[in-house]
Every structure is written in structure tokens, then in C-alpha cells.
Scaffold this motif. Structure first.
Motif, PDB file in Angstrom:
ATOM      1  N   UNK A 255       1.179  -1.071  -0.117  1.00 55.53           N
ATOM      2  CA  UNK A 255       0.150  -0.080  -0.111  1.00 55.53           C
ATOM      3  C   UNK A 255       1.300   1.555   0.126  1.00 55.53           C
ATOM      4  N   UNK A 256       0.630   2.461  -1.152  1.00 57.29           N
ATOM      5  CA  UNK A 256       1.153   3.485  -1.174  1.00 57.29           C
ATOM      6  C   UNK A 256       0.940   4.665  -0.505  1.00 57.29           C
ATOM      7  N   UNK A 257      -0.866   4.603  -0.923  1.00 60.78           N
ATOM      8  CA  UNK A 257      -1.253   6.023  -0.585  1.00 60.78           C
ATOM      9  C   UNK A 257      -2.594   5.523  -0.859  1.00 60.78           C
ATOM     10  N   UNK A 258      -3.362   6.856   0.842  1.00 56.26           N
ATOM     11  CA  UNK A 258      -4.507   6.509   0.713  1.00 56.26           C
ATOM     12  C   UNK A 258      -5.565   7.640   0.753  1.00 56.26           C
ATOM     13  N   UNK A 259      -6.890   8.102   0.366  1.00 51.00           N
ATOM     14  CA  UNK A 259      -7.177   8.833   0.332  1.00 51.00           C
ATOM     15  C   UNK A 259      -8.973   9.154   0.576  1.00 51.00           C
ATOM     16  N   UNK A 260      -9.294  10.070   1.180  1.00 50.35           N
ATOM     17  CA  UNK A 260     -10.808   9.946   1.872  1.00 50.35           C
ATOM     18  C   UNK A 260     -11.960  10.503   0.588  1.00 50.35           C
ATOM     19  N   UNK A 261     -12.992   8.966   0.940  1.00 54.06           N
ATOM     20  CA  UNK A 261     -13.901   9.889  -0.386  1.00 54.06           C
ATOM     21  C   UNK A 261     -14.662  11.063   0.558  1.00 54.06           C
ATOM     22  N   UNK A 262     -15.254  12.942   0.091  1.00 52.51           N
ATOM     23  CA  UNK A 262     -16.016  13.963   1.031  1.00 52.51           C
ATOM     24  C   UNK A 262     -16.305  13.326   2.566  1.00 52.51           C
ATOM     25  N   UNK A 263     -17.655  12.469   2.385  1.00 49.84           N
ATOM     26  CA  UNK A 263     -18.150  11.928   3.125  1.00 49.84           C
ATOM     27  C   UNK A 263     -17.273  11.604   4.751  1.00 49.84           C
ATOM     28  N   UNK A 264     -16.192  10.903   4.668  1.00 46.43           N
ATOM     29  CA  UNK A 264     -15.598  10.398   6.065  1.00 46.43           C
ATOM     30  C   UNK A 264     -15.682   9.206   5.924  1.00 46.43           C
ATOM     31  N   UNK A 265     -16.650   8.574   5.039  1.00 44.74           N
ATOM     32  CA  UNK A 265     -17.410   7.568   5.571  1.00 44.74           C
ATOM     33  C   UNK A 265     -16.022   5.697   4.816  1.00 44.74           C
ATOM     34  N   UNK A 266     -16.027   6.594   3.755  1.00 43.14           N
ATOM     35  CA  UNK A 266     -14.885   5.365   3.298  1.00 43.14           C
ATOM     36  C   UNK A 266     -13.424   6.521   2.998  1.00 43.14           C
ATOM     37  N   UNK A 267     -12.568   5.532   1.698  1.00 44.85           N
ATOM     38  CA  UNK A 267     -11.446   5.804   1.726  1.00 44.85           C
ATOM     39  C   UNK A 267     -10.963   4.938   0.248  1.00 44.85           C
ATOM     40  N   UNK A 268      -9.702   5.449  -0.512  1.00 44.33           N
ATOM     41  CA  UNK A 268      -9.628   4.588  -1.362  1.00 44.33           C
ATOM     42  C   UNK A 268      -7.625   4.005  -1.617  1.00 44.33           C
ATOM     43  N   UNK A 269      -7.648   3.287  -1.758  1.00 43.75           N
ATOM     44  CA  UNK A 269      -5.949   3.060  -1.277  1.00 43.75           C
ATOM     45  C   UNK A 269      -5.527   2.289  -2.361  1.00 43.75           C
ATOM     46  N   UNK A 270      -4.250   2.610  -3.538  1.00 41.73           N
ATOM     47  CA  UNK A 270      -3.497   2.344  -3.956  1.00 41.73           C
ATOM     48  C   UNK A 270      -2.183   1.528  -4.209  1.00 41.73           C
ATOM     49  N   UNK A 271      -1.993   0.483  -3.818  1.00 40.69           N
ATOM     50  CA  UNK A 271      -1.132  -0.658  -3.892  1.00 40.69           C
ATOM     51  C   UNK A 271      -0.894  -0.900  -4.617  1.00 40.69           C
ATOM     52  N   UNK A 272       0.541  -0.102  -4.451  1.00 41.20           N
ATOM     53  CA  UNK A 272       1.941  -0.116  -5.505  1.00 41.20           C
ATOM     54  C   UNK A 272       2.733  -1.561  -5.952  1.00 41.20           C
ATOM     55  N   UNK A 273       2.535  -2.455  -5.580  1.00 41.92           N
ATOM     56  CA  UNK A 273       3.289  -3.842  -5.544  1.00 41.92           C
ATOM     57  C   UNK A 273       2.545  -4.349  -6.290  1.00 41.92           C
TER      58      UNK A 273
END
Length: 405
Positions: A255-273
Motif C-alpha cells: 500500500x502506498x497512498x490513501x485518499x478519503x471520500x468527502x463523506x469521511x466514511x470511505x477511502x481509496x487505497x493505491x497498492x503499488x506492488x
């Protein structure tokens, strides 16, 4: 894989260069849905002094040119001389270079204070440091050591009182006090990721990002080396971190970077490897993050290293930067943030998009292309989320971070 050459550069010393990744894992389904936390819960109130989460508002173009800062590596052949200074036109996306701020070594990641008066940069070297720069006069306010090696990411707590940084080389997260002037005070905590043990092919922990949840209640650290996202509580008076939860990806995901949805209930994770994207459910009350199933980055079977997500302010679309495939993948965000539906990918207009960012009004997307030494700018269609390249990319040596204000 070594960070500065991504993947081919010399070691920073001390034996912490990243291994080369080979082929990406097979892509998963293009649509993944995960459940929200079991029962609706009230969000915990922000820590004292924390700013409220940003509210969505109708986007508007600011008038006149706006500042743009570009981070680089200064210690590599053909690298930059410091932080590149530029302006951009919010309407056309055109970039004009205005100079360079020297005196900051390897400023590979940049962030701005919530009040807009101070810029912060990592000094991604073996003896890691962070530097504060006053705005708009670009006066260097001083540097502080991070207590670790190779800091590669930093962010400012919403309260504006704490600077958080991630030491990639030593796998630790650091906290510095922010003075009223914007200058950095003492180091108040350093937390090293000692468990779980490193994932497949990793020699140790590698903290890649540290961010605050939208409600201001928790600090989350993404560690590529341990395949883990750590959730901490930040003491609002002493600036110390207390771990409250761990979220584990599948082994070797990186896992590299995490970005939240504006509602704060979900987030999206970029897995580099393993070249995947993951939707995560987040419980603001407990800080617990629950990763869903890995899904496709839309890049096929070739070698690709996802870098990071950005999400539109209205929470309708997510964009993922793909290094290797050299594209930007567009997803529709559905089910209140719980599902990503892959729509398409477009060429990024350069080589190896290390970092992407939306302009404050959401009308432009900036991509820093490390290998081609360019910053590409895209117009964002507000209705469809489609991206359209805005003219020729701007040349900037070893561009690894583009921060539009």
C-alpha cells in the motif's frame, strides 16, 4: 524499488533502496463494493483545535494566475535545484515558470498550511528533515529533523498545530509542533512500525504516507513494507500518537497512498506492488479501516505501479495515477462511496506520473511526471469527470510533486 529513480536509482545509503518490482498481479474485477461499518454511528468530534471537515460548495474559478509549486530531487543527475516556482491560469491550465527556491535538499513532497501562509517540504535524505517556507515571500523559516531516514510524505493536521511526516527509509511517522508563525517547533513524537513483520520481498517497514481523517479525529499512516495502514489518536496538547487500530492488505500488496471520500466514511487505497486499488470502509468513531477486495487499475497485464488517488470535491469521481502504464484511470464513485466503477484511462502526457493533484476549484488536474520531467495539466469535466489535456506539458526537471494553490 528505489524511490528517487522509481525504480532504478542509487541507494540513499544505509542499505535502504527499494527492490525492483516485476510483473503486476492479475487484475481483479472492475467493480468492487464493500459494506459500510456494521451499524451507523455518530462521528467522534474532532480533537480540540481541529478545523471542521471541508464542506462541498459550488466550484468557481479564481481570477488571475495562481501559485504552483513543484517538488523534485536535487541529488540526482539532471534533477532540480530546489522547489520550482510557477503560476497557472485557472481557466486555460497554462503554466508559467517564475523561478526556483533553492536551499531545500530533495524536496520531493510538498504541503501547505490550512491558512495558506506556509509551505512545507520534506528533505528526502538519509538524515531526514522537513522545512518550512513562508508565503508569499518564499522565505525559508528553518528545518527540523524527522528522527528517521528518507521522509517522502508530509501533511498538516487540520488544526494547523502539527506537521506529520512519513519516514520511508526507517518506517516511522514523525510529529512536529507548528508555531504561530508557521515555523516548525520541536519534534514531539516518532512512532516506528515494528509490527507486523515486513511483507514478502521487503526488508523492513516503509512508511509512505501520513494523513488525518476528514473528521480530524485520527491520523492514518500507510506502510508499504508491512502491508498495513495504522490508525493513531493524536494528543492535541502534547503532539503524541497512540495506535488504536491496524488494517492489513493482502501480503505483498505494497500500500502506498490513501485518499478519503468527502463523506469521511470511505477511502481509496493505491497498492503499488501488486498493481491494485482497494475501497476501504472507515469508522470515524473508532478509527477502524476495513479494506475491501482488490480491483483493477485498468492498466492490463503490463508492469505498472499505482501512485495515488485523488477524489473530486463532490465525491462523484476518483482518479488514479499509473506509473509504467503512464495513464490516469477514471472511476465513478457509487453507493455513497462504497463502490468504484472503472470508466476509462487516458494517457498522462508524460512518463511516470508520481503525483497528481486537483486545483482548489476542481477544474484542473495536475500530474507530475518524474521521468519525463514535466507537469501535465488536464481540464476536468464537472458533469462526466472526463479529462482533457490542456496543451503542452510544462517542463520541470524530475518533477515528483505538483501543488497548485
Amino acid at each position: 524499488m528505489d524511490r528517487r529513480a522509481e525504480p532504478a536509482r542509487s541507494s540513499l545509503g544505509g542499505g535502504w533502496s527499494r527492490r525492483r518490482f516485476l510483473g503486476a498481479a492479475a487484475a481483479a474485477t472492475a467493480v468492487t463494493t464493500i459494506p459500510a461499518p456494521v451499524a451507523p454511528r455518530q462521528s467522534s468530534p474532532p480533537e480540540p483545535g481541529a478545523a471542521p471537515a471541508e464542506q462541498n460548495s459550488p466550484p468557481r474559478h479564481p481570477s488571475g494566475p495562481r501559485p504552483l509549486y513543484v517538488g523534485t530531487y536535487t541529488s540526482v543527475e539532471g534533477g532540480g535545484k530546489g522547489i520550482a516556482l510557477a503560476t497557472y491560469d485557472p481557466g486555460t491550465g497554462g503554466i508559467t515558470g517564475t523561478g526556483t527556491l533553492s536551499g531545500v535538499a530533495d524536496p520531493s513532497y510538498l504541503a501547505v498550511h490550512p491558512d495558506g501562509h506556509t509551505l512545507y517540504a520534506v528533505d528526502e535524505q538519509e538524515a531526514g528533515a522537513v522545512t518550512a517556507v513562508g508565503l508569499p515571500d518564499h522565505r525559508i523559516l528553518g528545518s527540523r529533523g524527522t528522527g528517521g531516514a528518507g521522509p517522502c510524505h508530509l501533511s498538516v493536521h487540520p488544526s494547523g498545530r502539527w506537521l506529520l511526516s512519513a519516514n520511508y527509509g526507517s518506517g516511522s511517522v514523525a510529529v512536529h509542533r507548528v508555531e504561530t508563525s508557521g515555523a516548525l517547533g520541536e519534534l514531539t513524537d516518532v512512532v516506528t512500525h515494528s509490527s507486523p513483520p515486513p511483507g514478502p520481498g521487503q526488508q523492513g517497514p516503509h512508511a509512505h504516507q501520513v494523513v488525518t481523517s476528514p473528521d480530524g479525529g485520527h491520523v492514518l499512516a500507510v506502510d508499504l513494507g508491512t502491508d498495513t495502514v495504522y490508525t493513531h489518536r493524536l494528543d492535541p496538547s502534547g503532539g503524541t500518537l497512540t495506535e488504536v487500530s491496524q488494517a492489513h492488505t493482502r501480503p505483498g500488496a505494497g500500500p502506498r497512498h490513501l485518499t478519503f471520500h468527502p463523506n469521511g466514511r470511505f477511502a481509496y487505497l493505491a497498492n503499488e506492488v501488486d498493481d491494485t486499488a482497494v475501497v476501504c470502509a472507515y469508522d470515524p468513531a473508532s478509527g477502524r479501516l476495513v479494506p475491501g477486495d482488490p480491483q483493477s487499475t485498468g492498466t492490463g497485464k503490463g508492469t505498472n505501479y499505482p501512485a495515488q488517488f485523488v477524489v473530486s470535491a463532490d465525491g462523484a469521481y476518483a482518479y488514479l495515477a499509473n506509473r509504467g502504464h503512464n495513464t490516469l484511470t477514471r472511476y465513478a464513485i457509487e453507493a455513497g462511496g462504497a463502490r468504484l466503477r472503472l470508466l476509462d484511462s487516458v494517457p498522462v502526457g508524460g512518463d511516470f506520473p508520481r503525483h497528481i493533484a486537483l486545483s482548489p476549484d476542481g477544474g484542473l488536474l495536475f500530474a507530475a511526471n518524474q521521468r519525463s520531467g514535466t507537469v501535465a495539466v488536464f481540464h476536468v469535466d464537472r458533469a462526466s469527470g472526463e479529462l482533457r489535456l490542456a496543451g503542452e506539458p510544462f517542463a520541470s526537471p524530475v518533477a515528483v510533486c505538483a501543488l497548485p494553490l
